[in-house]
Design a protein around this motif. Structure first.
Motif, PDB file in Angstrom:
ATOM      1  N   MET A 245       0.819  -1.211   0.000  1.00  0.00           N
ATOM      2  CA  MET A 245       0.000   0.000   0.000  1.00  0.00           C
ATOM      3  C   MET A 245       0.856   1.266   0.000  1.00  0.00           C
ATOM      4  SD  MET A 245      -3.320  -0.973   2.356  1.00  0.00           S
ATOM      5  CE  MET A 245      -2.473  -0.943   3.920  1.00  0.00           C
ATOM      6  N   LEU A 249       0.700   4.194  -2.827  1.00  0.00           N
ATOM      7  CA  LEU A 249       0.353   5.565  -2.459  1.00  0.00           C
ATOM      8  C   LEU A 249       1.472   6.531  -2.823  1.00  0.00           C
ATOM      9  CD1 LEU A 249      -1.744   7.399  -1.015  1.00  0.00           C
ATOM     10  CD2 LEU A 249      -0.437   7.006   1.099  1.00  0.00           C
ATOM     11  N   SER A 366      -3.665  -6.657   0.362  1.00  0.00           N
ATOM     12  CA  SER A 366      -3.451  -5.203   0.358  1.00  0.00           C
ATOM     13  C   SER A 366      -3.717  -4.592  -1.013  1.00  0.00           C
ATOM     14  CB  SER A 366      -2.032  -4.879   0.808  1.00  0.00           C
ATOM     15  OG  SER A 366      -1.851  -5.230   2.155  1.00  0.00           O
ATOM     16  N   ILE A 370      -6.853  -1.940  -1.769  1.00  0.00           N
ATOM     17  CA  ILE A 370      -6.735  -0.586  -2.292  1.00  0.00           C
ATOM     18  C   ILE A 370      -7.637  -0.397  -3.512  1.00  0.00           C
ATOM     19  CG2 ILE A 370      -5.171   0.935  -3.576  1.00  0.00           C
ATOM     20  CD1 ILE A 370      -3.014   0.347  -1.663  1.00  0.00           C
ATOM     21  N   GLY A 374     -10.092   1.859  -1.803  1.00  0.00           N
ATOM     22  CA  GLY A 374      -9.267   3.051  -1.858  1.00  0.00           C
ATOM     23  C   GLY A 374      -8.167   3.037  -0.804  1.00  0.00           C
ATOM     24  N   ALA A 375      -7.106   3.771  -1.053  1.00  0.00           N
ATOM     25  CA  ALA A 375      -5.937   3.761  -0.170  1.00  0.00           C
ATOM     26  C   ALA A 375      -6.259   4.314   1.216  1.00  0.00           C
ATOM     27  CB  ALA A 375      -4.791   4.548  -0.803  1.00  0.00           C
ATOM     28  N   ASN A 376      -7.006   5.399   1.277  1.00  0.00           N
ATOM     29  CA  ASN A 376      -7.281   6.034   2.567  1.00  0.00           C
ATOM     30  C   ASN A 376      -8.010   5.078   3.510  1.00  0.00           C
ATOM     31  OD1 ASN A 376      -7.737   8.129   0.168  1.00  0.00           O
ATOM     32  ND2 ASN A 376      -6.632   9.150   1.812  1.00  0.00           N
ATOM     33  N   ALA A 378      -8.172   1.828   3.269  1.00  0.00           N
ATOM     34  CA  ALA A 378      -7.343   0.651   3.532  1.00  0.00           C
ATOM     35  C   ALA A 378      -6.385   0.904   4.687  1.00  0.00           C
ATOM     36  CB  ALA A 378      -6.571   0.266   2.270  1.00  0.00           C
TER      37      ALA A 378
END
Length: 409
Positions: A245, A249, A366, A370, A374-376, A378
């Motif tokens: 991740m 990002l 992972s 994401i 979404g990354a946030n 996760a």
């Protein structure tokens, strides 16, 4: 860093000096490799975050499965010899990985296959290294010796993170991975030169009997079982966040390989400082203090979830590294002073296997996580899991009551 008498004794110990330099050199390569692999895989045609998850999980799964056997092998053949031989063999597979990237023939299946072989070799190396320090130094110098080895490892990581970021950004992942291969060769030769330090501990029983005995010893120490159980979730979160991740990002927010290397350098500096502090600091309840300090991990993950400026993320990474190393030095010292020496590598193998057993899951989910949420989100999920695992371990009396005073053995 350590008291003056311990420092003098350790510096005068030729074998310990060799171990110190071997760990420094090896970890220069270990600092380069994760950055090089992550951004190398992500740069392959058609690669996605899931591609990186596949490559990393392929290495992590065999590592977990083979670790108990690695503990038996280390006890039976001698720890220094196992470390040296695995380092030298591993260097060949790392160089093969470098060649695949340099020739443009790297694919996810090929990298996963090489990763699986490397995972098996690492499973032999890990428990052997855990039991080597007590064979090189006397018991009264174990805590400063563990701290010195951690300093060596983390100094190497600092250099490796910086070198890895620069090499990947300037000339690509292939050459960076080649540096990792050379570091394994040098470290392996250094440890091989001290192979006579390790005595063999053979029970005369079968491999399965030794595995069963190691499991019984491991299970008899409840504080070991609890912390290992907690760390199975901590490592699941950490590996997924840091190896999958985070790089994903960083490509979008923090400037790619160079930005992520900057964040990892701060973590390595934190690891180094934590080792220095641990060499001096003796606390009555090391596991309590260490696990409370580990709450810096979910705090760091929140900085990534919020996409805070890179300076804040790097500061969180630094705090997280320092906390981990404090706990690690106290943990290895507790293991080495409370667990019978002839079973130490086997118990260390179960320790590593348990701590790492959910790591492949973290790596595997992972990338898809994401993509799906979404990354946030996760990173916030990862922070919640880490917090629950850390606080949960402190509910057990055996963890709260473990003293820094060594047990009689």
């Amino acid at each position: 860093m350590a008291d003056t008498s311990s420092t003098r004794v350790l510096l005068a110990n030729v074998r310990f000096r060799k171990l110190f330099f071997a760990r420094t050199i090896s970890n220069i390569g270990n600092g380069v490799a994760p950055i090089a692999i992550a951004f190398g895989v992500l740069s392959l045609p058609g690669a996605t975050p899931t591609s990186l998850s596949i490559v990393l999980a392929a290495q992590a799964i065999p590592l977990v499965l083979v670790l108990p056997v690695g503990g038996v092998v280390a006890d039976r053949l001698g720890r220094a010899k196992v470390i040296a031989v695995t380092d030298l063999i591993l260097s060949a597979f790392v160089m093969l990985t470098a060649a695949l990237f340099l020739t443009g023939t790297a694919t996810v299946p090929l990298l996963a296959l090489i990763g699986a072989i490397s995972g098996c070799l690492n499973a032999l190396w890990w428990p052997a290294m855990s039991g080597l320090v007590p064979e090189v130094v006397d018991d009264e110098h174990l805590q400063p010796a563990n701290a010195f080895v951690s300093v060596a490892s983390n100094a190497g990581l600092i250099a490796g993170n910086a070198i890895g970021g620069v090499l990947v950004a300037l000339i690509g992942s292939g050459w960076a991975i080649a540096v990792d291969s050379v570091s394994f060769i040098i470290a392996g030769l250094l440890v091989f030169s001290m192979r006579d330090v390790s005595s063999r501990h053979s029970s005369g029983e079968s491999t399965f009997a030794d595995l069963a005995h190691g499991w019984r010893v491991f299970w008899s120490y409840r504080w070991v079982v609890v912390i290992v159980g907690a760390f199975s979730f901590v490592i699941m979160v950490w590996r997924g966040a840091e190896e999958v991740m985070g790089p994903v990002l960083a490509r979008e927010v923090y400037g790619g390989a160079a930005g992520w290397a900057f964040i990892m350098v701060f973590q390595s500096v934190g690891l180094l400082l934590g080792a220095v502090v641990a060499s001096k600091l003796r606390v009555r309840r090391p596991l309590v203090v260490g696990m409370v300090a580990m709450l810096t991990l979910p705090l760091w993950l929140v900085t990534l979830a919020l996409e805070l400026p890179i300076g804040w993320v790097a500061l969180g990474s630094f705090a997280c590294g320092a906390s981990l190393e404090l706990l690690a030095v106290w943990w290895f010292t507790a293991m080495q002073t409370n667990i019978p020496r002839d079973a130490l590598s086997r118990v260390s193998a179960y320790d590593a296997m348990g701590s790492l057993m959910f790591g492949p899951i973290g790596l595997a989910i992972s990338g898809p996580l994401i993509v799906s949420v979404g990354a946030n989100e996760a990173f916030l999920i990862a922070a919640a899991v880490a917090t629950a695992a850390i606080l949960g371990s402190l509910l057990f009396r055996s963890v709260r009551q473990l003293s820094s005073e060594p047990a009689s053995m």
